[in-house]
Structure formats: C-alpha cells, structure tokens
Design a protein around this motif. Sequence first.
Motif, PDB file in Angstrom:
ATOM      1  N   MET A  88     -46.330 -14.418 -16.192  1.00 13.02           N
ATOM      2  CA  MET A  88     -46.139 -15.036 -17.500  1.00 13.02           C
ATOM      3  C   MET A  88     -44.658 -15.168 -17.830  1.00 13.02           C
ATOM      4  O   MET A  88     -44.191 -16.244 -18.251  1.00 13.02           O
ATOM      5  N   VAL A  89     -43.905 -14.095 -17.650  1.00 10.35           N
ATOM      6  CA  VAL A  89     -42.483 -14.123 -17.976  1.00 10.35           C
ATOM      7  C   VAL A  89     -41.746 -15.112 -17.087  1.00 10.35           C
ATOM      8  O   VAL A  89     -40.875 -15.859 -17.551  1.00 10.35           O
ATOM      9  N   ALA A  90     -42.094 -15.152 -15.803  1.00 16.45           N
ATOM     10  CA  ALA A  90     -41.433 -16.091 -14.891  1.00 16.45           C
ATOM     11  C   ALA A  90     -41.652 -17.528 -15.337  1.00 16.45           C
ATOM     12  O   ALA A  90     -40.727 -18.353 -15.314  1.00 16.45           O
ATOM     13  N   ALA A  91     -42.875 -17.849 -15.772  1.00 20.25           N
ATOM     14  CA  ALA A  91     -43.163 -19.213 -16.231  1.00 20.25           C
ATOM     15  C   ALA A  91     -42.366 -19.538 -17.481  1.00 20.25           C
ATOM     16  O   ALA A  91     -41.794 -20.629 -17.619  1.00 20.25           O
ATOM     17  N   MET A  92     -42.303 -18.593 -18.422  1.00 19.22           N
ATOM     18  CA  MET A  92     -41.671 -18.862 -19.713  1.00 19.22           C
ATOM     19  C   MET A  92     -40.149 -18.859 -19.656  1.00 19.22           C
ATOM     20  O   MET A  92     -39.496 -19.342 -20.582  1.00 19.22           O
ATOM     21  N   THR A  93     -39.567 -18.313 -18.599  1.00 14.86           N
ATOM     22  CA  THR A  93     -38.108 -18.273 -18.501  1.00 14.86           C
ATOM     23  C   THR A  93     -37.577 -19.223 -17.434  1.00 14.86           C
ATOM     24  O   THR A  93     -36.410 -19.125 -17.043  1.00 14.86           O
ATOM     25  N   THR A  94     -38.405 -20.157 -16.984  1.00 14.54           N
ATOM     26  CA  THR A  94     -37.957 -21.213 -16.067  1.00 14.54           C
ATOM     27  C   THR A  94     -37.524 -22.410 -16.894  1.00 14.54           C
ATOM     28  O   THR A  94     -38.333 -23.029 -17.591  1.00 14.54           O
ATOM     29  N   LEU A  95     -36.255 -22.725 -16.851  1.00 17.34           N
ATOM     30  CA  LEU A  95     -35.724 -23.850 -17.610  1.00 17.34           C
ATOM     31  C   LEU A  95     -36.317 -25.168 -17.128  1.00 17.34           C
ATOM     32  O   LEU A  95     -36.440 -25.404 -15.922  1.00 17.34           O
ATOM     33  N   ASN A  96     -36.658 -26.036 -18.064  1.00 23.56           N
ATOM     34  CA  ASN A  96     -37.209 -27.356 -17.726  1.00 23.56           C
ATOM     35  C   ASN A  96     -36.106 -28.367 -17.413  1.00 23.56           C
ATOM     36  O   ASN A  96     -36.189 -29.535 -17.800  1.00 23.56           O
ATOM     37  N   ARG A  97     -35.099 -27.920 -16.670  1.00 23.43           N
ATOM     38  CA  ARG A  97     -33.939 -28.780 -16.420  1.00 23.43           C
ATOM     39  C   ARG A  97     -34.291 -30.029 -15.615  1.00 23.43           C
ATOM     40  O   ARG A  97     -33.537 -31.000 -15.616  1.00 23.43           O
ATOM     41  N   ILE A  98     -35.471 -30.055 -14.964  1.00 23.43           N
ATOM     42  CA  ILE A  98     -35.906 -31.256 -14.247  1.00 23.43           C
ATOM     43  C   ILE A  98     -36.013 -32.446 -15.200  1.00 23.43           C
ATOM     44  O   ILE A  98     -35.916 -33.604 -14.779  1.00 23.43           O
ATOM     45  N   GLY A  99     -36.183 -32.184 -16.494  1.00 23.45           N
ATOM     46  CA  GLY A  99     -36.277 -33.266 -17.465  1.00 23.45           C
ATOM     47  C   GLY A  99     -35.055 -34.155 -17.480  1.00 23.45           C
ATOM     48  O   GLY A  99     -35.147 -35.365 -17.713  1.00 23.45           O
ATOM     49  N   ASN A 100     -33.891 -33.567 -17.213  1.00 22.92           N
ATOM     50  CA  ASN A 100     -32.659 -34.351 -17.164  1.00 22.92           C
ATOM     51  C   ASN A 100     -32.716 -35.371 -16.034  1.00 22.92           C
ATOM     52  O   ASN A 100     -32.334 -36.539 -16.206  1.00 22.92           O
ATOM     53  N   ALA A 101     -33.217 -34.961 -14.879  1.00 20.67           N
ATOM     54  CA  ALA A 101     -33.361 -35.885 -13.748  1.00 20.67           C
ATOM     55  C   ALA A 101     -34.436 -36.930 -14.019  1.00 20.67           C
ATOM     56  O   ALA A 101     -34.299 -38.099 -13.635  1.00 20.67           O
ATOM     57  N   LEU A 102     -35.512 -36.526 -14.693  1.00 20.81           N
ATOM     58  CA  LEU A 102     -36.581 -37.474 -15.005  1.00 20.81           C
ATOM     59  C   LEU A 102     -36.090 -38.575 -15.936  1.00 20.81           C
ATOM     60  O   LEU A 102     -36.570 -39.710 -15.874  1.00 20.81           O
ATOM     61  N   GLY A 103     -35.122 -38.264 -16.799  1.00 19.23           N
ATOM     62  CA  GLY A 103     -34.561 -39.269 -17.683  1.00 19.23           C
ATOM     63  C   GLY A 103     -33.807 -40.355 -16.945  1.00 19.23           C
ATOM     64  O   GLY A 103     -33.646 -41.467 -17.459  1.00 19.23           O
ATOM     65  N   ARG A 104     -33.356 -40.048 -15.748  1.00 20.37           N
ATOM     66  CA  ARG A 104     -32.635 -41.046 -14.944  1.00 20.37           C
ATOM     67  C   ARG A 104     -33.551 -41.808 -14.001  1.00 20.37           C
ATOM     68  O   ARG A 104     -33.086 -42.651 -13.233  1.00 20.37           O
ATOM     69  N   GLU A 105     -34.843 -41.485 -14.040  1.00 19.08           N
ATOM     70  CA  GLU A 105     -35.832 -42.103 -13.150  1.00 19.08           C
ATOM     71  C   GLU A 105     -36.541 -43.224 -13.895  1.00 19.08           C
ATOM     72  O   GLU A 105     -37.303 -42.985 -14.822  1.00 19.08           O
ATOM     73  N   ALA A 106     -36.303 -44.469 -13.461  1.00 16.35           N
ATOM     74  CA  ALA A 106     -36.874 -45.626 -14.164  1.00 16.35           C
ATOM     75  C   ALA A 106     -38.399 -45.619 -14.146  1.00 16.35           C
ATOM     76  O   ALA A 106     -39.031 -46.148 -15.070  1.00 16.35           O
ATOM     77  N   ALA A 107     -39.008 -45.030 -13.132  1.00 20.21           N
ATOM     78  CA  ALA A 107     -40.469 -45.017 -13.030  1.00 20.21           C
ATOM     79  C   ALA A 107     -41.106 -44.039 -14.004  1.00 20.21           C
ATOM     80  O   ALA A 107     -42.323 -44.102 -14.238  1.00 20.21           O
ATOM     81  N   VAL A 108     -40.330 -43.138 -14.575  1.00 20.88           N
ATOM     82  CA  VAL A 108     -40.837 -42.197 -15.579  1.00 20.88           C
ATOM     83  C   VAL A 108     -40.762 -42.869 -16.939  1.00 20.88           C
ATOM     84  O   VAL A 108     -39.686 -43.205 -17.416  1.00 20.88           O
TER      85      VAL A 108
END
Length: 353
Positions: free
Chosen positions: A207-227
């Motif tokens: 549980m703690v590992a899931a909650m303390t993993t930063l969603n930094r992939i969102g920054n890369a998804l913002g640069r993906e035109a298919a998203v």
Amino acid sequence: MLDTPTPAVPFRLTSLAHGGGCGCKLAPAVLRELLAEQPASAGFTRLLVGTETGDDAAVYQLNDDTCLIATTDFFMPMVDDPYVFGRIAATNAISDVYAMGGTPLLALAILGMPLGRLEPAIVREILKGGASIAAEAGIPVAGGHSIDAPEPIYGLAVIGTARPDEIRRNSTARAGDVLILTKPLGVGIYSAAFKKEKLPPAAYDEMVAAMTTLNRIGNALGREAAVHAVTDVTGFGILGHGLEVARGSGLGLEIEAAALPVLTEARALAQAGFVTGASHRNWASYGEGVRLPEGMAEAERHLLTDPQTSGGLLVAVAPEAAERVLSEIRAAGFPRAARIGRAVAGAPAVTVV
C-alpha cells in the motif's frame, strides 16, 4: 493471512482523525451542490481549466508558450508513521500537476495540527516526509501556512507549468480511445483493514509503495499526441473519476472489471468486509450514472467505488498507440498498468462489463 494484525505501535496517529487519506473527500454529489452557485469563470479568457469539469488542477495561460498549473490537496492521516504520512500526502498533491501533463515547480505546505496532543518531533517528521517526496519530484517546499486544528491535516499547494498543447484534461477523451490505468486499486480497502489492525505487514508495504510512487509519467503523457485525456483516480474511485471523464467528454466509458489491476489482498479484504464509509457515499452519489453487470457481488462493486489515495492515472489514448503507450508506462515504473476498457459514442455513463 487476513487475521495477521499490523504490528502494534506505541501511538496511533490515525486515532486522532475521523477519516484518512482521500477517503476524507466530500462525496461527489455534495461537492456538485456546493459548487452549483459559484461565479462562472467564462469571463477569464486565459483560464483554460477551472471548476467546470472537476478536473485535477486549474490552468491559466500566461503567454503563447506557457501555462501555469495550480492545485492544492490535503487530508488526515491514513497511516501511523508520521514520515510516511507526509510522503503520501505530498505524492498525492503533486500528482494533480502530473495529471494535467505538467512539470511541478514548487510547493507550499498546508499544516493543521492539534496543539498539545502531538509532540513537535512528530510534526517535524510529517514535514520531513513531505519534503523528501518534493525533493524526488525536483521541487522545493518553499513556505506554507499552519493552524491549530482538532485533527492532524497535512498537504501541499503545488504550482507547475506546461505548454498549452501539453495540457491534458479529463474532458477530452474521444470515442474509440483505449483506457489505461497506471496503478492498482484497493488502497481504501487496505486502509480500512489497517485501522482495524488486520492488514498484513506485506500488504501494508504494498500500500505504501503504491501511494508514494510519483505519477511523473503524466508529464511524458502530456507530450504524447495520441494521449487525448488524463485524470488521476483518487477519492471518488475508478467509477467516479471515470464518470467525470464520460460527462466532460460527452461519451460513454466501458470498463472491464476483470481487467482492473488490484492490490494483492484487496478482493479478499473486501469480501471480509473491510471497506470505507467513502465507498458507500461514492456509490450513493453517482450510482445512477453507472451500469453494473447483473448479479455483481457487493465486494466487487466496492473495488470500483473504493477511494484511492495517491492513485494511478486514468489515460484515454488512441487505439493504434495503446500498446506502445502502455509499454512506455510500464517501463517508467508502473508494472501493474493495464488496459481496462474503452471510450464509446453514446450517453455519458460508465458501463462495467
């Protein structure tokens, strides 16, 4: 295994709070009622994202190249370790910037503590935990505000930036898009078991590992035109946040129950009755917008309405790019990411199949 208690601690931080994590959020129906008569933001032409679609953060366009992203998030403890509580709360707050496709710049701390009931050393650990996550995100906690409060509260206000074409809303999914969820569900169920000292140590670590993993992939998804659309799944559960996407985008979502990633013990714990009050409130708030399979067990439904704290990103991506984007998400540190459904033309609703 379900009878294995969490190791005893000398002082339970959670005992000072009536709720914890994103399970403290107001129910969606209550929030809509409270915001119903707020002034419209239509006159502010540079405000690209406000309160209209319940998105993750506000977005204000500064110039042709830069948007400012602003958000705040705070809650009461769902774990007893003050350092871990600080890390969870900070991860959750910073996630809103990532969910918009942005890059965080700085944070301000929001702190409410019951004076006389918590030692200063405990509060320092909470702040230290938050600062450690901010450092992982590459940003400072540059100030903040604190008050004397009846229950412990901690979180961050976070500022970020993105190019206008990199902003990803929760209201721009397209018919035919594949839905991807980056983290497993079940955090609220785990926290309910934790409060009753019935969460196994290995499950606590998960549980703690899931909650303390930063969603930094969102920054890369913002640069993906298919998203086409992104939101993070937090207190309203996968159904509630999926319904926000459906309503904002003017289409339906189909979610495959069997495809949803869940934490290892979540189903067994839900079947044993470990669910949060927020799960019940969520269903009461938006159940009319959801179609469930006939005969679905109540425990399975609770997985769908379970409030997530620092949950994963729900991503709507063009079908021809779905496998490539999914592989990139997994390679970025989200091994449980999965395709969970699709967006379809039709009335705004969520259908679970």
